[in-house]
Design a protein around this motif. Structure first.
Motif, PDB file in Angstrom:
ATOM      1  N   LEU A 127      -6.502 125.510 -22.503  1.00  0.00           N
ATOM      2  CA  LEU A 127      -7.709 124.704 -22.701  1.00  0.00           C
ATOM      3  C   LEU A 127      -8.525 125.226 -23.870  1.00  0.00           C
ATOM      4  O   LEU A 127      -8.803 126.418 -23.978  1.00  0.00           O
ATOM      5  CB  LEU A 127      -8.556 124.701 -21.426  1.00  0.00           C
ATOM      6  CG  LEU A 127      -7.956 123.964 -20.222  1.00  0.00           C
ATOM      7  CD1 LEU A 127      -8.880 124.063 -19.029  1.00  0.00           C
ATOM      8  CD2 LEU A 127      -7.678 122.506 -20.560  1.00  0.00           C
TER       9      LEU A 127
ATOM     10  N   HIS B 116       2.887 123.161 -22.377  1.00  0.00           N
ATOM     11  CA  HIS B 116       1.876 124.050 -21.806  1.00  0.00           C
ATOM     12  C   HIS B 116       0.561 123.915 -22.569  1.00  0.00           C
ATOM     13  O   HIS B 116       0.549 123.802 -23.804  1.00  0.00           O
ATOM     14  CB  HIS B 116       2.358 125.493 -21.838  1.00  0.00           C
ATOM     15  CG  HIS B 116       3.512 125.748 -20.915  1.00  0.00           C
ATOM     16  ND1 HIS B 116       3.361 126.277 -19.659  1.00  0.00           N
ATOM     17  CD2 HIS B 116       4.847 125.515 -21.061  1.00  0.00           C
ATOM     18  CE1 HIS B 116       4.533 126.380 -19.067  1.00  0.00           C
ATOM     19  NE2 HIS B 116       5.458 125.920 -19.901  1.00  0.00           N
ATOM     20  N   VAL B 117      -0.522 123.915 -21.820  1.00  0.00           N
ATOM     21  CA  VAL B 117      -1.855 123.707 -22.391  1.00  0.00           C
ATOM     22  C   VAL B 117      -2.695 124.959 -22.185  1.00  0.00           C
ATOM     23  O   VAL B 117      -2.769 125.489 -21.067  1.00  0.00           O
ATOM     24  CB  VAL B 117      -2.555 122.507 -21.712  1.00  0.00           C
ATOM     25  CG1 VAL B 117      -3.980 122.344 -22.246  1.00  0.00           C
ATOM     26  CG2 VAL B 117      -1.752 121.227 -21.930  1.00  0.00           C
TER      27      VAL B 117
ATOM     28  N   SER C 248      -5.438 127.029 -15.983  1.00  0.00           N
ATOM     29  CA  SER C 248      -6.890 126.979 -15.809  1.00  0.00           C
ATOM     30  C   SER C 248      -7.578 128.035 -16.664  1.00  0.00           C
ATOM     31  O   SER C 248      -6.981 129.009 -17.115  1.00  0.00           O
ATOM     32  CB  SER C 248      -7.252 127.184 -14.336  1.00  0.00           C
ATOM     33  OG  SER C 248      -7.166 128.542 -14.001  1.00  0.00           O
TER      34      SER C 248
ATOM     35  N   LEU D 174      -7.708 116.349 -24.080  1.00  0.00           N
ATOM     36  CA  LEU D 174      -8.073 117.739 -24.387  1.00  0.00           C
ATOM     37  C   LEU D 174      -8.918 117.765 -25.646  1.00  0.00           C
ATOM     38  O   LEU D 174      -8.617 117.075 -26.633  1.00  0.00           O
ATOM     39  CB  LEU D 174      -6.810 118.576 -24.589  1.00  0.00           C
ATOM     40  CG  LEU D 174      -5.744 118.489 -23.492  1.00  0.00           C
ATOM     41  CD1 LEU D 174      -4.449 119.162 -23.941  1.00  0.00           C
ATOM     42  CD2 LEU D 174      -6.253 119.133 -22.208  1.00  0.00           C
TER      43      LEU D 174
ATOM     44  N   CYS E 238      -2.132 126.023 -11.708  1.00  0.00           N
ATOM     45  CA  CYS E 238      -1.795 125.121 -12.809  1.00  0.00           C
ATOM     46  C   CYS E 238      -1.979 123.668 -12.378  1.00  0.00           C
ATOM     47  O   CYS E 238      -1.832 123.313 -11.215  1.00  0.00           O
ATOM     48  CB  CYS E 238      -0.356 125.343 -13.256  1.00  0.00           C
ATOM     49  SG  CYS E 238      -0.060 126.963 -13.990  1.00  0.00           S
TER      50      CYS E 238
ATOM     51  N   VAL F 261     -11.803 119.411 -21.331  1.00  0.00           N
ATOM     52  CA  VAL F 261     -10.791 118.518 -20.777  1.00  0.00           C
ATOM     53  C   VAL F 261     -11.445 117.399 -19.979  1.00  0.00           C
ATOM     54  O   VAL F 261     -12.492 117.587 -19.351  1.00  0.00           O
ATOM     55  CB  VAL F 261      -9.793 119.301 -19.875  1.00  0.00           C
ATOM     56  CG1 VAL F 261     -10.517 119.938 -18.691  1.00  0.00           C
ATOM     57  CG2 VAL F 261      -8.652 118.413 -19.404  1.00  0.00           C
TER      58      VAL F 261
ATOM     59  N   ILE G 294      -1.162 122.588 -17.320  1.00  0.00           N
ATOM     60  CA  ILE G 294      -2.470 123.060 -17.789  1.00  0.00           C
ATOM     61  C   ILE G 294      -2.813 124.339 -17.038  1.00  0.00           C
ATOM     62  O   ILE G 294      -2.895 124.349 -15.808  1.00  0.00           O
ATOM     63  CB  ILE G 294      -3.566 122.002 -17.566  1.00  0.00           C
ATOM     64  CG1 ILE G 294      -3.216 120.710 -18.321  1.00  0.00           C
ATOM     65  CG2 ILE G 294      -4.923 122.527 -18.017  1.00  0.00           C
ATOM     66  CD1 ILE G 294      -4.198 119.592 -18.080  1.00  0.00           C
TER      67      ILE G 294
END
Length: 412
Positions: A230, A227-228, A335, A409, A351, A394, A333
């Motif tokens: 940002l 999981h990212v 948002s 990233l 996502c 990103v 990712i």
């Protein structure tokens, strides 16, 4: 010779390894119903299959990789051995082996227990198969194709039935072993090896699509969701590790273990577009990467502060020059609309994942303007350029088919 072959009218090929030699005779591989054949095991990632191929170049000297260029997630990714008459079919999303298909039994001998079947010397007739593998339930007759599928757990044999003998099959209720009135018995035209844990019947035609990859072992990190957030961090769903921007190499070793490789970064070719970075362009800079090939991940450290400044996530799509260099990173990712803790499943439509196409990315993040063109050298990259689109925190490297090849990233 190992080649990528898109399943597309305009086919392109890339030679990755070339071993000159003449076509070989039939080889003998151990047959393991429901598990695999020779060194190839159902459920294995595609990178492991390639590793087995590279270890035996004298046997697997001609290898083709086939895929659907325009929609790589629509059809299997196939490793084909034309000299030996069999395919390895990989699920396009997980890139794990779901089906082994022997399409020319005369080119491949199968060793089961102490017996051989197939090849030029041991015809895989219905009677021979029945004697070797034992009694089984009546199979499935495909009237349209004129094929009778004989089924065992994790193993099926397809036999062509001449038009004059179709009555012998009687909608699958044939007398076994199957012999025709003239005393002959059919010879198998195709063998399928598949996982039998779900009890599905797999054969030719639409029955072939029923083969699924076996479940992953408990605790496996393969296809672990990454999981990212940002501009903030990565979070690994199975292990629970959090790796934020600014972490040190020691922090990363503690969280993710020893990297698969470490290498110094080449000059950033995009730095010329940054007015805030007046450094001259040199061949090397002080920054360095930790490569986690088995996680589909690179981590870039600043050469002066030794803190994380970038993450690079790889999707491992065929048709990209880095194909098979990394295992696919199963990233998610979230948002920038979300703040605080990671959102729940109800927000999944916002996502971006490894399966999200570029047009969908734009719907989530908005238009970002023109792309930068990226090449990796015209002589060693027959797949052409990719396009790099940048947003705050990103950047997406997009292939010509609209799929994302890498995600970089950073902190703006």
């Amino acid at each position: 010779m190992l080649q990528q072959q898109p399943a597309h009218p305009q086919q392109r090929e890339r030679a990755r390894r070339r071993c000159e030699g003449t076509a070989m005779g039939a080889i003998a591989l151990d047959l393991r119903p429901g598990l695999g054949i020779g060194p190839f095991t159902l459920g294995m990632p595609i990178c492991e299959a390639f590793a087995q191929i590279e270890q035996q170049p004298n046997i697997y000297d001609v290898v083709h990789v086939k895929y659907f260029d325009e929609e790589p997630l629509k059809l299997d990714t196939v490793i084909s051995f034309p000299d030996h008459g069999f395919h390895l079919r990989f699920d396009p999303w997980s890139q794990r082996l779901r089906l082994i298909e022997i399409y020319d039994v005369k080119r491949l001998q199968m060793r089961y227990a102490t017996s051989l079947i197939g090849g030029q010397t041991s015809l895989a007739t219905f009677v021979a198969v029945y004697q070797l593998f034992g009694p089984t339930y009546p199979g499935i007759y495909d009237k349209e194709r004129g094929i009778y599928n004989l089924l065992y757990p994790g193993l099926s044999f397809a036999f062509p039935i001449p038009a004059q003998y179709t009555d012998c099959c009687n909608d699958g209720q044939a007398e076994l072993p199957l012999e025709f009135p003239d005393g002959t018995t059919p010879v198998t035209c195709r063998v399928c090896i598949y996982d039998s844990s779900l009890g599905k019947k797999v054969g030719v035609g639409s029955l072939m699509d029923k083969a699924t990859v076996p479940p992953l072992p408990v605790g496996s990190l393969y296809m672990e969701e990454v999981h990212v957030k940002l501009g903030e961090e990565l979070w690994f769903s199975i292990g629970g590790q959090h790796v934020p921007f600014g972490a040190s190499p020691q922090d990363v070793w503690t969280e993710l273990g020893r990297p698969c490789g470490i290498h110094q970064k080449q000059v950033d070719q995009m730095v010329i577009h940054s007015a805030s970075d007046p450094r001259p362009r040199t061949t090397l800079c002080g920054d360095y990467f930790y490569n986690y090939f088995t996680r589909g991940l690179d981590i870039l450290f600043d050469g002066q502060t030794h803190k994380i400044k970038k993450f690079v996530l790889h999707t491992n799509y065929p048709g990209h020059p880095d194909f098979n260099s990394y295992i696919k990173c199963n990233f998610v990712i979230h948002s920038s609309d979300f703040v605080g803790s990671f959102p729940d499943e109800s927000s999944s439509k916002h996502c971006i994942t490894a399966s999200t196409k570029w047009e969908q990315v734009k719907e989530i993040l908005g238009d970002c303007g023109r792309a930068a063109i990226q090449t990796q050298g015209s002589t060693n990259n027959p797949f052409g350029s990719t396009f790099v689109y940048g947003y705050q925190n990103v950047a997406f490297e997009v292939m010509k088919n609209g799929y994302v090849a890498t995600v970089t990233l950073f902190q703006s």
